[in-house]
Write an enzyme that holds these catalytic residues in place. Structure first.
Site: not given
Ligand code: CA
Length: 311
Positions: A108-109, A255, A277, A279
């Site tokens: 992510s970030h 996602d 996101h 997962d």
């Molecule tokens: Ca999940």
């Protein structure tokens, strides 16, 4: 007699336990040349109450030879502030291990955060891997920014609450309460405009057009990416309805929080895994899509990929 019986019983128990032990490490499958350094996303942490952000991932990598470090940067702050914090930790890891470089993996970030370090200190970085990375902004961040524009009193009130409650709680529980919190700066970094400004300074690996991928090696640093395109994957995971709602802000495959186009960086392994996101880091607590490759396995495969690439 009693003692001998007891000793025999213990010996049998020990033999049975030994027989059922999992195969010992050291297949070397995940044994990369350089340490693997994991970098969390927004509202992330290293571990809270013994629960890893990267749920079950560090141990799965270590079990076949990888050296793994889990970093903690500000749970909410700009890419540059988080990047400087990560750079400091990378230098510490190099000092501890004696290694000359690291393999950064950011979620992510954490993707742009890792890219920052590779941008300012490429000599310390063998590879950057972005998992569900916000490399070209998030439609959801844009939507939130639309509601919370710069300079509005509501924005500063919301940011203040976020900094003093959610971010403070995450950092306190993970034992990192001294890290600076700036939720508005995080939001700005994750918008399309903020990402575009960041990419102008740190373009390595970012696709110049389209969504298929970017330069795979820049200034000696290898760039990789993967991610998912399925917001709802497991009926038992309480995060899935939330990600389904946030997914509604997107006009393309995503996602739940990041579009697959934004995820693409360097060599795109795949951005169409049936994962959301959470997962992507094997959350919540391993509740993932049972019809898809397990996310932990993807990290193991990737460590092997890095190993074979000589890093
Ligand atoms: Ca999940």
């Amino acid at each position: 007699m009693k003692n001998r019986l007891f000793a025999m019983a213990m010996a049998i128990i020990a033999a049975v336990m030994l027989a059922f032990q999992p195969a010992q490490a050291a297949t070397g499958y995940t044994q990369t040349k350089y340490p693997i350094v994991l970098v969390h996303g927004l509202f992330g942490f290293d571990s809270i109450l013994g629960i890893d952000y990267w749920y079950g991932i560090p141990s799965a990598l270590r079990s076949d030879g990888a050296t793994v470090y889990v970093t903690q940067v500000s749970a909410a702050n700009s890419t540059e502030v988080r990047g400087e914090q990560l750079l400091t930790q990378v230098k510490q890891i190099l000092a501890i291990t004696g290694a000359s470089k690291v393999n950064l993996i950011g979620h992510s970030h954490g993707g742009p955060t890792a890219r920052y370090v590779a941008g300012v200190a490429p000599e310390l970085v063998a590879s950057v891997t972005s998992v569900g990375g916000v490399n070209r902004g998030s439609d959801f961040a844009d939507a939130v920014r639309g509601v919370l524009p710069s300079g509005s009193p509501i924005t500063s009130a919301v940011a203040k609450v976020a900094n003093s409650t959610l971010v403070a709680l995450i950092q306190a529980l993970s034992g990192n309460s001294s890290l600076p919190a700036n939720a508005e700066a995080a939001l700005v970094s994750l918008t399309t405009a903020g990402s575009t400004a960041f990419n102008a300074k740190f373009p390595a690996g970012v696709p110049t057009s389209g969504c298929s991928g970017g330069a795979e090696v820049v200034r000696g640093v290898r760039y990789y990416s993967w991610g998912g395109n399925k917001p709802y994957t497991n009926v038992l995971d309480p995060m899935d309805p939330v990600l389904t709602l946030s997914s509604a802000f997107f006009s393309s495959a995503n996602d739940g929080l990041v579009s697959t186009c934004s995820m693409a960086l360097g060599k795109v392994i795949r951005v169409d895994y049936g994962m959301n996101h959470m997962d992507e880091v094997n959350q919540t607590l391993g509740l993932v899509n049972i019809f898809e490759t397990n996310p932990v396995q993807l990290y193991r495969q990737h460590a092997n990929r890095l190993k074979l690439a000589g890093v």
